[in-house]
Design a protein around this motif. Structure first.
Motif, mmCIF file in Angstrom:
data_model
loop_
_atom_site.group_PDB
_atom_site.id
_atom_site.type_symbol
_atom_site.label_atom_id
_atom_site.label_comp_id
_atom_site.label_asym_id
_atom_site.label_seq_id
_atom_site.Cartn_x
_atom_site.Cartn_y
_atom_site.Cartn_z
ATOM 1 N N ASP A 207 38.108 51.532 29.368
ATOM 2 C CA ASP A 207 37.249 51.348 30.534
ATOM 3 C C ASP A 207 37.472 49.912 31.004
ATOM 4 O O ASP A 207 37.012 48.962 30.362
ATOM 5 N N ILE A 208 38.181 49.761 32.111
ATOM 6 C CA ILE A 208 38.708 48.458 32.526
ATOM 7 C C ILE A 208 38.474 48.283 34.022
ATOM 8 O O ILE A 208 38.632 49.227 34.802
ATOM 9 N N VAL A 209 38.136 47.057 34.411
ATOM 10 C CA VAL A 209 37.883 46.749 35.820
ATOM 11 C C VAL A 209 38.732 45.555 36.248
ATOM 12 O O VAL A 209 38.793 44.544 35.546
ATOM 13 N N ARG A 210 39.376 45.708 37.382
ATOM 14 C CA ARG A 210 40.109 44.595 38.005
ATOM 15 C C ARG A 210 39.254 44.025 39.125
ATOM 16 O O ARG A 210 38.824 44.749 40.038
ATOM 17 N N VAL A 211 38.985 42.725 39.051
ATOM 18 C CA VAL A 211 38.146 42.040 40.036
ATOM 19 C C VAL A 211 38.937 40.897 40.640
ATOM 20 O O VAL A 211 39.483 40.059 39.912
ATOM 21 N N ALA A 212 38.995 40.861 41.970
ATOM 22 C CA ALA A 212 39.720 39.812 42.678
ATOM 23 C C ALA A 212 38.758 38.752 43.193
ATOM 24 O O ALA A 212 37.635 39.057 43.609
ATOM 25 N N CYS A 213 39.222 37.499 43.160
ATOM 26 C CA CYS A 213 38.510 36.405 43.829
ATOM 27 C C CYS A 213 38.992 36.355 45.282
ATOM 28 O O CYS A 213 40.201 36.354 45.531
ATOM 29 N N LEU A 214 38.062 36.342 46.216
ATOM 30 C CA LEU A 214 38.404 36.392 47.627
ATOM 31 C C LEU A 214 38.616 34.993 48.190
ATOM 32 O O LEU A 214 37.898 34.050 47.836
ATOM 33 N N ARG A 215 39.583 34.868 49.084
ATOM 34 C CA ARG A 215 39.789 33.589 49.766
ATOM 35 C C ARG A 215 38.699 33.349 50.802
ATOM 36 O O ARG A 215 38.292 32.202 51.029
ATOM 37 N N GLU A 216 38.257 34.403 51.452
ATOM 38 C CA GLU A 216 37.176 34.325 52.422
ATOM 39 C C GLU A 216 36.060 35.245 51.956
ATOM 40 O O GLU A 216 36.319 36.325 51.416
ATOM 41 N N PRO A 217 34.808 34.862 52.143
ATOM 42 C CA PRO A 217 33.716 35.710 51.660
ATOM 43 C C PRO A 217 33.648 37.030 52.403
ATOM 44 O O PRO A 217 33.966 37.120 53.594
#
Length: 467
Positions: A381-391
């Motif tokens: 059970d795995i989640v990929r989360v990205a940090c956004l350049r713009e909100p």
């Protein structure tokens, strides 16, 4: 074919490191540091996915949801709400018993399990509810498959109030399982409501008085009573949706695996205060009520200091029409599973704290088998989360839940869920949902009487004689 998830910022335990994960079927086979060999990345033996530095987290275990199925499915059902869950990185949920019919018998529980097996995109489990007269049923349940007993010490949606003191004593004395308590003192709420109705004889009671009616005192009195019962009988107690600074006096910091009594709060108690009722109105009306700015601040501190142990959503969708009217008529409850993880990461906490509160600790509190950690032998059970350049500014148009709205509309998020794997298969990928479910029933390793006796109690901070 095995999956190779690499170039990831893995969040596990108290550290974040660049690494990779190999998944074999529904299980994590390997967790490695650094980058794998190029030969492995290029090998036809693996389905390789580069995370490009994005976070790799364990799937969120949301131990407190109301998916409204059966009987209230105009608001949401297991199919729609589990889609919202995986879109938010929630890979496992534990659903509450105040449905129609209420989940208070083995048959009711079995019916839910069979239904979820055919339609849920996330792993699933269902609490069984306590009533004033179903103790024998509670004693007979299979707690390798049931997460625990849900006890309402205050009436809320789908009134399941247990108010017989003899029943409560018998339950805490005999319970073979964790007891999860909704703690609000019913007498206190009724007295507060009578005072408010006297002040507003013609109705149209302001929503801002919700925290006055369902007061901090009501929460503390019921929570204190539950703690006293747990200490008296050495029962395993988990306090749901803690909303006040006063309740924090009842809990101890420290190693969660040694606690007899644990506590949960929710993202909305960490983000909002009662003052926000002026602008958001019934969108943030919930039970227990959202309290003061000081309460919000103290809860935030308690999360960081290991006093509060878990964060869950209390996801409770209502249709917009249900939220209309004054204090005495607008429904209480709000949806949460789709945005809880990015809200916690974007607005509050270090990723390690988020993973501890939403992944590791729920697995420990409920003794979930082989989930909640990125570790060999655990379910993938795995989640990929990205940090956004713009909100990203949340809007109701983003909502997957059937209700079609969110209390987080207008909030700026700096993280988004890209992909959610459930048991090694993508249940959600960049806006697309799996056509076939890979979800499984959650398994548990129940607390034994010996376990409860060995749990830390001697220096518990609460002394009934001082309160």
């Amino acid at each position: 074919m095995k999956k190779l998830l690499y170039n990831a910022s893995i969040v596990n335990g108290d550290e974040i490191f660049c690494g990779y994960v190999i998944v074999d079927g529904d299980t994590i086979e390997t967790v490695g540091r650094g980058l794998p060999d190029m030969a492995m990345i290029d090998s036809s033996d693996y389905e390789s996915v580069s995370f490009r530095g994005d976070y790799l987290l364990p799937g969120v275990i949301d131990s407190h949801v109301h998916f409204r199925d059966p009987g209230l499915t105009s608001k949401g059902d297991i199919a729609t709400e589990s889609r919202a869950a995986v879109a938010g990185g929630v890979t496992s949920f534990m659903d509450m018993p105040n449905t129609k019919p209420q989940t208070i018998s083995i048959k009711d529980w079995n019916d839910k399990m069979e239904h979820a097996a055919g339609c849920s995109l996330a792993n699933y489990a269902f609490f069984i509810g306590a009533t004033n007269d179903n103790l024998a049923t509670l004693m007979a349940a299979d707690y390798t498959r049931v997460p625990g007993i849900k006890l309402f010490l205050g009436s809320s949606t789908g009134n399941m109030l247990v108010d017989n003191e003899m029943t409560l004593n018998h339950l805490f004395e005999a319970s073979p399982a964790l007891i999860m308590v909704h703690a609000e003192d019913e007498a206190e709420i009724k007295a507060n409501r009578a005072d408010i109705e006297a002040r507003y004889p013609n109705g149209d009671v302001p929503l801002s008085l919700h925290g006055t009616m369902r007061s901090s005192k009501a929460c503390f009195k019921a929570a204190r009573h539950a703690v006293e019962l747990a200490l008296r009988y050495h029962a395993r107690l988990h306090l749901a949706h803690v909303s006040t600074s006063e309740e924090l006096k009842l809990f101890a910091p420290g190693n969660i695996s040694r606690k007899l009594i644990t506590a949960e709060t929710c993202p909305h108690y960490l983000l909002f205060s009662g003052d926000d009722m002026q602008t958001l109105g019934a969108r943030i009306k919930c039970n227990p009520a959202i309290k003061s700015e000081n309460d919000r601040s103290e809860l935030h501190y308690a999360v960081n200091e290991h006093i509060i142990d878990t964060v869950a959503t209390d996801h409770a969708p209502h249709l917009p029409a249900d939220k209309e009217g004054d204090l005495l008529h607008a429904a209480s409850g709000m949806p949460g599973v789709q945005f809880s993880l990015p809200v916690m990461m974007s607005l509050f906490f270090d990723p390690c704290v988020v993973v501890r509160m939403m992944c590791h600790n729920p697995a420990i509190v409920f003794r979930v088998d082989k989930r909640g950690f990125i570790a060999p032998g655990y379910k993938a059970d795995i989640v990929r989360v990205a940090c956004l350049r713009e909100p990203h500014i949340v809007s109701d148009n983003d909502v997957v839940s059937r209700c079609g709205w969110t209390p987080y509309a207008g909030k700026k998020l700096m993280h988004r869920v890209v992909t959610t794997w459930v048991n090694g298969q993508p249940a959600y990928d960049d806006g697309r949902f799996a056509g076939k479910s890979s979800a499984q029933a959650i398994r548990f390793n129940p607390y034994t009487a010996d376990d409860r006796r060995s749990l830390f109690i001697a220096s518990h901070p609460y002394n009934p004689e001082q309160h």
